[in-house]
Design an enzyme around this catalytic site. Structure first.
Site, PDB file in Angstrom:
ATOM      1  N   GLY A  89       7.015  97.656  44.158  1.00 52.51           N
ATOM      2  CA  GLY A  89       6.932  99.102  43.930  1.00 52.51           C
ATOM      3  C   GLY A  89       5.937  99.831  44.811  1.00 52.51           C
ATOM      4  O   GLY A  89       5.687 101.010  44.604  1.00 52.51           O
ATOM      5  N   HIS A  96      -4.469 100.922  47.760  1.00 45.90           N
ATOM      6  CA  HIS A  96      -5.039 101.851  46.775  1.00 45.90           C
ATOM      7  C   HIS A  96      -4.982 101.218  45.396  1.00 45.90           C
ATOM      8  O   HIS A  96      -4.095 100.419  45.101  1.00 45.90           O
ATOM      9  CB  HIS A  96      -4.297 103.187  46.782  1.00 45.90           C
ATOM     10  CG  HIS A  96      -2.810 103.059  46.642  1.00 45.90           C
ATOM     11  ND1 HIS A  96      -1.997 102.721  47.710  1.00 45.90           N
ATOM     12  CD2 HIS A  96      -1.987 103.198  45.582  1.00 45.90           C
ATOM     13  CE1 HIS A  96      -0.735 102.673  47.306  1.00 45.90           C
ATOM     14  NE2 HIS A  96      -0.698 102.949  46.013  1.00 45.90           N
ATOM     15  N   HIS A  98      -4.622 102.236  41.440  1.00 44.74           N
ATOM     16  CA  HIS A  98      -4.311 103.293  40.483  1.00 44.74           C
ATOM     17  C   HIS A  98      -5.249 103.168  39.287  1.00 44.74           C
ATOM     18  O   HIS A  98      -5.479 102.065  38.787  1.00 44.74           O
ATOM     19  CB  HIS A  98      -2.886 103.131  39.940  1.00 44.74           C
ATOM     20  CG  HIS A  98      -1.797 103.271  40.955  1.00 44.74           C
ATOM     21  ND1 HIS A  98      -1.044 104.413  41.085  1.00 44.74           N
ATOM     22  CD2 HIS A  98      -1.320 102.408  41.887  1.00 44.74           C
ATOM     23  CE1 HIS A  98      -0.135 104.246  42.038  1.00 44.74           C
ATOM     24  NE2 HIS A  98      -0.282 103.030  42.545  1.00 44.74           N
TER      25      HIS A  98
HETATM   26  P1  AMP Z   1       2.354 102.932  45.147  1.00 43.26           P
HETATM   27  O1  AMP Z   1       3.739 102.978  44.575  1.00 43.26           O
HETATM   28  O2  AMP Z   1       1.458 101.965  44.459  1.00 43.26           O
HETATM   29  O3  AMP Z   1       2.353 102.784  46.654  1.00 43.26           O
HETATM   30  O4  AMP Z   1       1.717 104.334  44.798  1.00 43.26           O
HETATM   31  C1  AMP Z   1       1.732 105.424  45.656  1.00 43.26           C
HETATM   32  C2  AMP Z   1       1.247 106.587  44.851  1.00 43.26           C
HETATM   33  O5  AMP Z   1       0.808 107.586  45.747  1.00 43.26           O
HETATM   34  C3  AMP Z   1       2.335 107.232  43.972  1.00 43.26           C
HETATM   35  O6  AMP Z   1       1.901 107.222  42.621  1.00 43.26           O
HETATM   36  C4  AMP Z   1       2.474 108.636  44.538  1.00 43.26           C
HETATM   37  O7  AMP Z   1       2.704 109.597  43.544  1.00 43.26           O
HETATM   38  C5  AMP Z   1       1.133 108.833  45.229  1.00 43.26           C
HETATM   39  N1  AMP Z   1       1.128 109.751  46.350  1.00 43.26           N
HETATM   40  C6  AMP Z   1       1.995 109.811  47.381  1.00 43.26           C
HETATM   41  N2  AMP Z   1       1.658 110.784  48.247  1.00 43.26           N
HETATM   42  C7  AMP Z   1       0.527 111.359  47.740  1.00 43.26           C
HETATM   43  C8  AMP Z   1      -0.309 112.430  48.154  1.00 43.26           C
HETATM   44  N3  AMP Z   1      -0.061 113.123  49.272  1.00 43.26           N
HETATM   45  N4  AMP Z   1      -1.376 112.751  47.392  1.00 43.26           N
HETATM   46  C9  AMP Z   1      -1.625 112.078  46.250  1.00 43.26           C
HETATM   47  N5  AMP Z   1      -0.881 111.054  45.807  1.00 43.26           N
HETATM   48  C10 AMP Z   1       0.188 110.707  46.534  1.00 43.26           C
END
Ligand code: AMP
Ligand code: ZN
Length: 107
Positions: A89, A96, A98
């Site tokens: 996912g 990063h 969460h």
């Molecule tokens: P993942 O699926 O672990 O790669 O999580 C990526 C996360 O980044 C998702 O929850 C998105 O909603 C978030 N995301 C994507 N682009 C941005 C952005 N420009 N600013 C803040 N969050 C973002």
């Protein structure tokens, strides 16, 4: 990395408000929150995923960043998630963590 959205955010290119900024990391609100509080803790240096992270000290600093953010916001109960790889996912290929708290819908 030039075309990486989280590198740009961490560099301040979008004037994103940071919940926390240290020498090594930034934390900011997820754009598509999956909980009442949904914050991402992001190293300033680009690593595509946890698989590429070769720095134990930074790993500790990132987890400490999680603690600092939750303490700052007074959050005592929260979930931390690291998605690694497309099949798991991961959508943004800049490491990063969460932080999710309150009415968690899952990431
Ligand atoms: P993942 O699926 O672990 O790669 O999580 C990526 C996360 O980044 C998702 O929850 C998105 O909603 C978030 N995301 C994507 N682009 C941005 C952005 N420009 N600013 C803040 N969050 C973002
Ligand atoms: Zn990046």
């Amino acid at each position: 990395m030039t075309d990486c959205i989280f590198c740009k955010i961490a560099n301040g290119e979008f004037n994103t408000p940071f919940v926390l900024e240290t020498e090594d990391l930034v934390a900011f609100n997820d754009i598509n929150p999956k909980a009442d509080t949904h914050i991402l803790v992001v190293p300033k240096k680009h690593y595509a995923s946890l698989n590429e992270l070769d720095n134990e000290e930074l790993l500790g600093k990132l987890l400490n960043g999680v603690r600092q953010v939750t303490q700052k916001l007074g959050i005592k109960s929260y979930k931390t998630v690291i998605n690694t790889g497309k099949d798991a996912g991961q959508e943004v290929f800049h490491l990063h963590i969460h932080i999710l708290s309150g009415n968690i819908k899952g990431v």
